[in-house]
Design a protein around this motif. Structure first.
Motif, short mmCIF file in Angstrom:
data_model
loop_
_atom_site.label_atom_id
_atom_site.label_comp_id
_atom_site.label_asym_id
_atom_site.label_seq_id
_atom_site.Cartn_x
_atom_site.Cartn_y
_atom_site.Cartn_z
N ILE A 234 6.00 57.69 27.52
CA ILE A 234 5.89 59.66 27.59
C ILE A 234 6.23 59.70 26.40
O ILE A 234 5.21 60.67 25.59
CB ILE A 234 7.43 59.64 28.34
CG1 ILE A 234 6.67 61.32 28.49
CG2 ILE A 234 8.54 59.73 27.72
CD1 ILE A 234 8.01 62.24 29.18
N ALA A 235 6.72 59.25 25.28
CA ALA A 235 6.84 59.37 24.20
C ALA A 235 6.45 57.87 22.84
O ALA A 235 6.37 58.80 21.38
CB ALA A 235 8.59 60.01 23.73
N ASP A 236 6.49 56.87 23.25
CA ASP A 236 5.93 55.78 22.49
C ASP A 236 4.84 55.01 22.87
O ASP A 236 5.40 53.92 22.93
CB ASP A 236 7.51 54.92 22.10
CG ASP A 236 8.47 55.10 23.63
OD1 ASP A 236 7.89 55.33 24.83
OD2 ASP A 236 9.12 54.19 23.70
N PRO A 237 3.50 55.92 23.12
CA PRO A 237 3.16 54.98 24.02
C PRO A 237 2.32 53.54 23.00
O PRO A 237 2.43 53.68 21.87
CB PRO A 237 1.12 55.55 23.71
CG PRO A 237 1.87 56.95 22.80
CD PRO A 237 3.31 57.12 23.32
N ILE A 238 2.61 52.52 24.25
CA ILE A 238 1.25 51.27 22.96
C ILE A 238 0.84 51.41 22.30
O ILE A 238 -0.38 51.66 23.00
CB ILE A 238 1.45 50.59 24.34
CG1 ILE A 238 3.08 50.45 25.18
CG2 ILE A 238 1.40 48.44 23.48
CD1 ILE A 238 2.36 49.19 26.91
N GLY A 239 0.94 51.27 21.23
CA GLY A 239 -0.29 50.63 20.02
C GLY A 239 -1.12 52.28 20.45
O GLY A 239 -2.46 52.55 19.39
N TYR A 240 -0.57 53.40 20.70
CA TYR A 240 -1.32 54.70 19.75
C TYR A 240 -1.43 55.07 18.93
O TYR A 240 -2.35 55.27 18.16
CB TYR A 240 -0.66 56.13 20.79
CG TYR A 240 -1.32 56.60 20.47
CD1 TYR A 240 -2.79 57.52 21.16
CD2 TYR A 240 -1.06 58.04 19.56
CE1 TYR A 240 -3.26 58.88 21.05
CE2 TYR A 240 -1.54 59.51 19.54
CZ TYR A 240 -2.26 59.69 20.25
OH TYR A 240 -3.14 60.87 19.74
N GLU A 241 -0.20 54.97 17.58
CA GLU A 241 -0.01 55.47 16.54
C GLU A 241 -1.34 54.53 15.45
O GLU A 241 -1.60 54.71 14.84
CB GLU A 241 0.91 55.00 15.83
CG GLU A 241 2.15 56.00 16.31
CD GLU A 241 2.02 57.30 15.85
OE1 GLU A 241 1.49 57.39 15.43
OE2 GLU A 241 2.08 57.64 17.41
N ASP A 242 -1.85 53.21 16.13
CA ASP A 242 -2.34 52.31 15.30
C ASP A 242 -3.81 52.08 16.09
O ASP A 242 -4.83 51.42 15.28
CB ASP A 242 -2.18 51.25 14.94
CG ASP A 242 -1.88 50.50 16.43
OD1 ASP A 242 -1.74 50.82 17.40
OD2 ASP A 242 -1.13 49.17 15.90
N ALA A 243 -4.27 52.80 16.33
CA ALA A 243 -5.61 53.26 17.47
C ALA A 243 -6.06 54.71 16.17
O ALA A 243 -5.59 55.18 16.11
CB ALA A 243 -5.54 53.91 19.22
N LYS A 244 -7.85 53.93 16.08
CA LYS A 244 -8.57 55.17 15.83
C LYS A 244 -8.97 55.78 17.28
O LYS A 244 -9.23 55.72 17.84
CB LYS A 244 -9.68 54.46 14.67
CG LYS A 244 -9.20 53.25 13.80
CD LYS A 244 -9.60 52.67 12.85
CE LYS A 244 -10.09 51.20 12.07
NZ LYS A 244 -10.52 50.89 11.54
N VAL A 245 -9.78 56.87 15.82
CA VAL A 245 -10.02 58.28 17.37
C VAL A 245 -11.51 57.23 17.67
O VAL A 245 -12.20 56.67 17.43
CB VAL A 245 -10.97 59.24 16.18
CG1 VAL A 245 -11.72 60.19 17.25
CG2 VAL A 245 -9.17 59.76 15.66
N GLY A 246 -11.44 57.35 18.98
CA GLY A 246 -12.64 56.85 19.91
C GLY A 246 -11.78 55.10 20.72
O GLY A 246 -12.76 54.54 21.11
N GLU A 247 -10.74 54.94 19.61
CA GLU A 247 -10.52 53.23 20.87
C GLU A 247 -9.14 53.61 21.27
O GLU A 247 -9.02 54.47 21.76
CB GLU A 247 -9.92 52.47 19.37
CG GLU A 247 -10.46 51.85 17.82
CD GLU A 247 -9.32 50.74 16.83
OE1 GLU A 247 -10.49 50.53 16.84
OE2 GLU A 247 -8.49 51.51 17.01
#
Length: 296
Positions: free
Chosen positions: A66-79
């Motif tokens: 809910i607050a720490d989604p896997i891989g979101y921070e290093d995903a680029k827009v569209g990924e």
């Protein structure tokens, strides 16, 4: 029609596969109703009583990240990035992740098998996404007046899975509105933290209990300190009781508690017990939740 578990004490109803198609809660093992046969008491309510409002939660449903989604921070827009129990979501902007946002979704493949009248098994199959891949297995069964949820997460990717998981527990005993008839207990002295002034005006905190001085007429939310003491010899993490119904439910799980929060509205109380997951590639991790439904 969804699935159902039955024994001499409990009836547990599950949403039909595909009933919930939101981007927040785990689609597998979505429990919409629990009935305690002794006294015919019910426990589960929807997140919102107004159709179309809220995020579609109901009964006992869990959420990852809910607050720490896997891989979101290093995903680029569209990924893509994975939402366990749901599927692969698409990052749509540079903003922080928001659990209520409508991200485009590619659902995971899921299967369910009913082993007996008292046991169901759910499997969410992995789909590789930028080094992340996990298989989630959930076995749910009933023994006497206890509902037992056993989870196993297998990391089949090349990256560590680091996130949190909790069960939202949308509870309202016998459809009774939230107010002075309820008591919520924890096995430690309560030190609540609040984000918004006024959101706890109707709540009374005394030692290890939360009570209400009147009918709850708006939402409330607080977090609890002291979670390191949550697994003491009492053998339960929280206990919700309605005095007029003389019915209650408690969680008697034993697992490492990362944090605790309580959310609610006029018709619902949701104790939320978070567990921290760190699963290395090739490893698996298992945990369980046990609910006990009772009358006095």
């Amino acid at each position: 029609m969804g699935y159902q578990l039955k024994n001499d004490h409990l009836i547990v109803d599950f949403a039909e596969q595909g009933f919930y198609q939101g981007k927040r809660f785990d689609w597998s093992g979505f429990i919409t109703g629990v009935t305690l046969r002794q006294g015919n008491h019910s426990f589960c309510v929807p997140e919102s009583l107004v159709p179309g409002l809220g995020t579609g939660g109901a009964g006992l449903c869990n959420e990852f990240g809910i607050a720490d989604p896997i891989g979101y921070e290093d995903a680029k827009v569209g990924e893509l990035f994975p939402k366990l129990g749901v599927g692969l979501l698409t990052r749509v902007d540079e903003e922080p992740y928001q659990f209520h946002k409508e991200y485009p979704l590619i659902p995971y493949r899921q299967e369910v098998t009913q082993e007996s009248s008292s046991k169901l098994c759910f499997t969410v199959f992995p789909q590789e996404c930028r080094g992340y891949a996990a298989q989630l297995e959930k076995q749910i069964h009933i023994e006497d007046n206890r509902l037992i949820l056993d989870y196993t997460l297998h990391n089949e990717g090349s990256k560590t899975i680091s996130t949190t998981e909790y069960n939202h527990n949308f509870l309202g005993i016998d459809q009774r509105g939230i107010g002075s008839g309820y008591t919520l207990k924890f096995p430690f002295e309560l030190v609540p933290e609040v984000d918004e002034e006024g959101s706890m005006d109707s709540l009374l905190f005394q030692d290890s209990e939360v009570n209400w001085n009147d009918t709850q007429d708006s939402w409330f939310y607080f977090r609890l300190q002291g979670v390191g003491q949550a697994n003491e010899p009492q053998g339960w993490i929280w206990d919700l009781y309605h005095h007029e119904s003389r019915a209650g439910v408690r969680e008697i799980s034993i697992y490492p508690v990362d944090s605790i929060a309580v959310w609610g509205e006029k018709h619902v109380i949701s104790p939320e017990i978070f567990i921290k997951l760190n699963v290395a590639p090739g490893d698996s991790y298992s945990w369980s939740r046990i609910y006990e439904f009772y009358t006095k």
